[in-house]
Motif scaffolding. Structure first.
Motif, PDB file in Angstrom:
ATOM      1  N   SER A  82     -47.306   2.819 -76.392  1.00  0.00           N
ATOM      2  CA  SER A  82     -47.996   1.601 -76.237  1.00  0.00           C
ATOM      3  C   SER A  82     -48.209   1.216 -74.819  1.00  0.00           C
ATOM      4  O   SER A  82     -47.869   2.040 -73.779  1.00  0.00           O
ATOM      5  N   GLY A  83     -49.274   0.407 -74.703  1.00  0.00           N
ATOM      6  CA  GLY A  83     -49.932   0.150 -73.348  1.00  0.00           C
ATOM      7  C   GLY A  83     -51.254   0.107 -73.512  1.00  0.00           C
ATOM      8  O   GLY A  83     -51.836  -0.298 -74.727  1.00  0.00           O
ATOM      9  N   GLY A 101     -63.735   0.674 -68.173  1.00  0.00           N
ATOM     10  CA  GLY A 101     -63.917  -0.361 -69.335  1.00  0.00           C
ATOM     11  C   GLY A 101     -62.749  -1.530 -69.550  1.00  0.00           C
ATOM     12  O   GLY A 101     -61.713  -1.508 -68.486  1.00  0.00           O
ATOM     13  N   ASP A 102     -62.970  -2.239 -70.495  1.00  0.00           N
ATOM     14  CA  ASP A 102     -61.955  -3.473 -70.607  1.00  0.00           C
ATOM     15  C   ASP A 102     -60.720  -3.049 -71.081  1.00  0.00           C
ATOM     16  O   ASP A 102     -59.835  -3.754 -71.196  1.00  0.00           O
ATOM     17  N   GLY A 103     -60.700  -1.876 -71.596  1.00  0.00           N
ATOM     18  CA  GLY A 103     -59.333  -1.385 -72.144  1.00  0.00           C
ATOM     19  C   GLY A 103     -58.871  -1.476 -73.491  1.00  0.00           C
ATOM     20  O   GLY A 103     -59.658  -2.364 -74.275  1.00  0.00           O
ATOM     21  N   THR A 104     -58.267  -0.746 -74.106  1.00  0.00           N
ATOM     22  CA  THR A 104     -57.725  -0.656 -75.647  1.00  0.00           C
ATOM     23  C   THR A 104     -56.420  -0.940 -75.241  1.00  0.00           C
ATOM     24  O   THR A 104     -55.695  -0.113 -74.956  1.00  0.00           O
ATOM     25  N   THR A 105     -55.864  -1.881 -75.960  1.00  0.00           N
ATOM     26  CA  THR A 105     -54.205  -2.078 -75.973  1.00  0.00           C
ATOM     27  C   THR A 105     -53.819  -1.481 -77.346  1.00  0.00           C
ATOM     28  O   THR A 105     -54.023  -2.215 -78.428  1.00  0.00           O
ATOM     29  N   LEU A 106     -52.947  -0.504 -77.023  1.00  0.00           N
ATOM     30  CA  LEU A 106     -52.355   0.208 -78.090  1.00  0.00           C
ATOM     31  C   LEU A 106     -50.748  -0.376 -78.209  1.00  0.00           C
ATOM     32  O   LEU A 106     -50.146  -0.520 -77.354  1.00  0.00           O
ATOM     33  N   THR A 107     -50.729  -0.767 -79.541  1.00  0.00           N
ATOM     34  CA  THR A 107     -48.931  -0.768 -79.902  1.00  0.00           C
ATOM     35  C   THR A 107     -48.490  -0.262 -81.111  1.00  0.00           C
ATOM     36  O   THR A 107     -49.254  -0.141 -82.001  1.00  0.00           O
ATOM     37  N   VAL A 108     -47.645   0.532 -80.715  1.00  0.00           N
ATOM     38  CA  VAL A 108     -46.968   1.410 -81.681  1.00  0.00           C
ATOM     39  C   VAL A 108     -45.620   1.129 -82.260  1.00  0.00           C
ATOM     40  O   VAL A 108     -44.975   0.563 -81.271  1.00  0.00           O
ATOM     41  N   LYS A 109     -45.696   0.721 -83.464  1.00  0.00           N
ATOM     42  CA  LYS A 109     -44.505   0.082 -83.963  1.00  0.00           C
ATOM     43  C   LYS A 109     -43.498   1.020 -84.597  1.00  0.00           C
ATOM     44  O   LYS A 109     -43.893   2.208 -85.114  1.00  0.00           O
ATOM     45  N   PRO A 110     -42.431   0.964 -84.390  1.00  0.00           N
ATOM     46  CA  PRO A 110     -41.055   2.010 -84.717  1.00  0.00           C
ATOM     47  C   PRO A 110     -41.209   1.935 -86.413  1.00  0.00           C
ATOM     48  O   PRO A 110     -41.471   1.021 -86.948  1.00  0.00           O
TER      49      PRO A 110
END
Lengths: 110, 114
Positions: A82-83, A101-110
């Motif tokens: 995540s990040g 770039g403006d970034g990709t926000t990744l959220t990994v859920k358990p």
């Protein structure tokens, strides 16, 4: 100057899933880098990849310089992935600055 | 054996004050940078120095003045701080050898202006 477009802007995954992040550039690609900014704000170098393919564990990256894009693959994602993921590219080959770039926000859920 | 270090890590200050952020790299790189990351996480370059010489200055207000006493150090001094200066400031360095220009970032300094 060079425009850097990242997609998708946001991504939510279940732990164990795979994902592909993309970076498009408006001009020729060189000195391209991928970074991970973790939830504590640290910017971590993932890949320096002006062209070709590199792999590091569950992560790999491919840059197709002639087509002005780069891909970051994350396999078997974990919550620690995540990040925010950034790609960056200098504006000219020997320029002392980079465009992010403006970034990709990744959220990994358990 | 930290590669790029910054001090302080956190800085809280009042509007109108003057403050400095220090950056040091032990990678032997010739080029150093300051970036600003705003609340939306956008990263923008502010300055770039090559061997103590300013090579990039990106429309940054004159209140910001970088200083490079030697090629291993690049400090950022900010005068008359404003609310809009609140951000995370990152220092970075790179070798700029031929076409190899991989950048390495410090841990960042979170500046809060009250």
């Amino acid at each position: 100057g060079i425009q850097v477009e990242q997609s998708p802007p946001d991504l939510i995954l279940q732990e164990g899933a795979n994902s592909t992040l993309r970076c498009n550039f408006s001009d020729s690609v060189n000195n391209l880098q991928w970074f991970h900014q973790n939830p504590w704000g640290q910017l971590i170098n993932l890949f320096y990849i002006p062209s070709g393919t590199k792999q590091n564990g569950r992560l790999s990256a491919t840059t197709v310089a002639t087509e002005r894009y780069s891909l970051l693959y994350i396999s078997s994602s974990q919550t620690t992935d995540s990040g925010v993921y950034f790609c960056s590219q200098p504006c000219t080959p020997n320029a002392g600055k980079s465009t992010f770039g403006d970034g990709t926000t990744l959220t990994v859920k358990p | 054996d930290t590669a790029v270090s910054q001090t302080p890590k956190y800085l809280v200050t009042q509007m109108g004050n003057d403050k400095s952020i220090k950056c040091e790299q032990n990678l032997g790189h010739d080029t150093m940078y300051w970036y600003k990351q705003d609340s939306k996480k956008f990263l923008k370059i502010m300055f770039s120095y090559n061997n103590k010489e300013l090579i990039i200055n990106e429309t940054v207000p004159n209140r910001f003045s970088p200083k490079s006493p030697d090629k291993a150090h690049l400090n950022l001094h900010i005068n008359s701080l404003e609310l809009g200066d609140s951000a995370v400031y990152f220092c970075a360095s790179s070798p700029r050898v031929a076409s190899y220009n991989e950048q390495f970032f410090g841990p960042g300094t979170r500046l809060t202006v009250l």
